[in-house]
Scaffold this active site. Structure first.
Site, PDB file in Angstrom:
ATOM      1  CE  LYS A 107      -4.411   0.176   0.783  1.00  0.00           C
ATOM      2  NZ  LYS A 107      -5.330  -0.581  -0.008  1.00  0.00           N
TER       3      LYS A 107
HETATM    4  N1  GLU Z   1      -7.117  -0.181  -3.170  1.00  0.00           N
HETATM    5  C1  GLU Z   1      -7.859  -1.380  -3.401  1.00  0.00           C
HETATM    6  C2  GLU Z   1      -7.835  -2.273  -2.179  1.00  0.00           C
HETATM    7  O1  GLU Z   1      -7.642  -1.824  -1.085  1.00  0.00           O
HETATM    8  C3  GLU Z   1      -7.442  -2.074  -4.674  1.00  0.00           C
HETATM    9  C4  GLU Z   1      -6.026  -2.526  -4.729  1.00  0.00           C
HETATM   10  C5  GLU Z   1      -5.613  -3.015  -6.105  1.00  0.00           C
HETATM   11  O2  GLU Z   1      -6.446  -3.088  -6.988  1.00  0.00           O
HETATM   12  O3  GLU Z   1      -4.416  -3.297  -6.272  1.00  0.00           O
HETATM   13  O4  GLU Z   1      -8.097  -3.445  -2.266  1.00  0.00           O
END
Ligand code: GLU
Length: 418
Positions: A107
């Site tokens: 993240k």
């Molecule tokens: N931000 C989204 C999540 O928390 C998607 C992450 C992604 O598609 O890589 O799952």
């Protein structure tokens, strides 16, 4: 690991410890599974439109690298801190493992308020962040996607910056791009659509008629708004929704198409005619069948977990329920929880499809994507439900255990080098 200290990181660790106890993971293996593999903090100087220079802070945490590249969103929000990002990265690992994606979790975030920034300021910030991340990312290293406060446009700027650096177009560096740049059909809708699919499965499980049900959605961004529309397509009546500024409520149901037009022009759900205002705190306590927290972490807490009045708690956000709230919900079998790592997995699943399509330069139609998405969600839901029933544990413990166990096995089989 003091550098990660943050309430959300402590929460993710608390959850992990419960899972580790349940799986009886030896104590000397726990840190290896829990602690993020690596993290990068960057100072981002940018020019503001008024000619001044400002330095913002950006982060990226990659939780584990055993199974392939890391994967996860990038958020722009004033409260972003390293520890929060680390917790979100950890959850991405369990989510990807639960749904069988060949990724570790990651993240990223920048502490900024995108609502007060112009488009050109956002572009400069995004490009600077991407530039600083270049040694740390790549289609086989770490692949970003939208999250809170970021969108398709931000992904397009990232892809452009990375591609200019590489000297050729690299669509697979990010997912959640515009379809015209190698994005996937159905990616923007994937998380919300997945939430509604799983809610529908949960209604079958507990014997609730979705056509007669009511739903409340906290958060009306990309995930919350699509979840509301998709739930309405299954026949649910959406009676309240909210955004960061507050909520609106109409016990007879909201006209979601009129609301979409309202939000497009006003940028908030507030002021929508034929609905009464309601605070975000009150909204969570409304009597309803389906409650969808689709905003920030730590919304269902010790203070309100005993008072929520839903039959299904569908966690579209990451980490909306604290472990203390969980302990209360575990005493309330009338509330069926679809835990975040399962409930919002639709987003990263279609991100995976997007990455695969980009790598092979061969693109699928939307029907194929939705069909593949529902199959993966169905498998995960069935496995979690079976584990929960067989072992008499909560849906969250079942989901997290399945994810953590797969990560543990992958690490064990690869061994510890040297
Ligand atoms: N931000 C989204 C999540 O928390 C998607 C992450 C992604 O598609 O890589 O799952």
């Amino acid at each position: 690991m003091e550098i990660y200290d943050h309430p959300t990181f402590r929460m993710a660790c608390q959850q992990f410890d419960l899972v580790a106890d349940h799986l009886q993971i030896p104590h000397d293996e726990r840190d290896r599974l829990k602690l993020p593999k690596r993290a990068l903090t960057v100072a981002l100087p940018i020019h503001r439109d008024d000619g001044s220079t400002q330095v913002l802070f950006g982060y990226r945490v990659q939780h584990f690298l055993t199974l392939g590249p890391t994967k996860g969103g990038l958020r722009f929000h004033p409260d972003v801190q390293l520890g929060e990002v680390a917790a979100l990265a950890m959850w991405m690992s369990w989510k990807c493992a639960l749904t069988g994606l060949p990724y570790g979790g990651a993240k990223g975030g920048v502490a900024c308020d995108p609502t007060t920034m112009s488009k050109t300021e956002l572009e400069r910030l995004t490009r600077r962040y991407t530039q600083e991340m270049i040694p740390f990312i790549g289609p086989q290293v770490d692949v970003m996607a939208p999250d809170l406060g970021t969108n398709e446009q931000v992904m397009a700027w990232m892809m452009d910056t990375y591609s200019v650096h590489a000297g050729h177009t690299v669509p697979s560096i990010v997912t959640g791009k515009p379809v015209g740049l190698g994005g996937s059909l159905g990616r923007r809708e994937a998380t919300g659509r997945g939430v509604a699919y799983l809610v529908n499965r949960a209604t079958d499980t507990i014997g609730l008629d979705i056509g007669k049900s009511t739903a409340v959605v906290q958060g009306y961004g990309n995930v919350g708004s699509i979840a509301a529309l998709s739930l309405a397509r299954y026949g649910a009546k959406v009676i309240a929704v909210s955004d960061v500024r507050g909520g609106i409520y109409n016990e007879n149901g909201l006209d979601l198409f009129a609301l979409e037009r309202h939000v497009a022009s006003r940028r908030t759900v507030l002021g929508f005619p034929e609905a009464q205002p309601i605070s975000n705190e009150q909204l969570l306590l409304l009597p309803c069948d389906i409650l969808v927290p689709a905003a920030l972490e730590r919304q269902i807490t010790q203070a309100n977990a005993g008072q929520i009045k839903c039959r299904i708690l569908a966690e579209a956000a990451n980490g909306p329920t604290t472990p203390e709230a969980d302990a209360i919900l575990n005493q309330r079998p009338e509330v069926f929880v679809i835990p975040d790592v399962l409930c919002n997995a639709g987003g990263v699943i279609v991100s995976y499809f997007e990455w695969v399509q980009d790598l092979q330069s061969f693109f699928w139609g939307e029907t194929e994507i939705v069909d593949k998405l529902f199959r993966l969600l169905e498998t995960a839901f069935t496995q979690v439900l079976a584990a929960s029933r067989k072992q008499k544990i909560s849906m969250r413990l079942a989901a997290l255990s399945l994810g953590v166990k797969r990560v543990q096995e992958a690490k064990r089989i690869r061994g510890l080098f040297p």
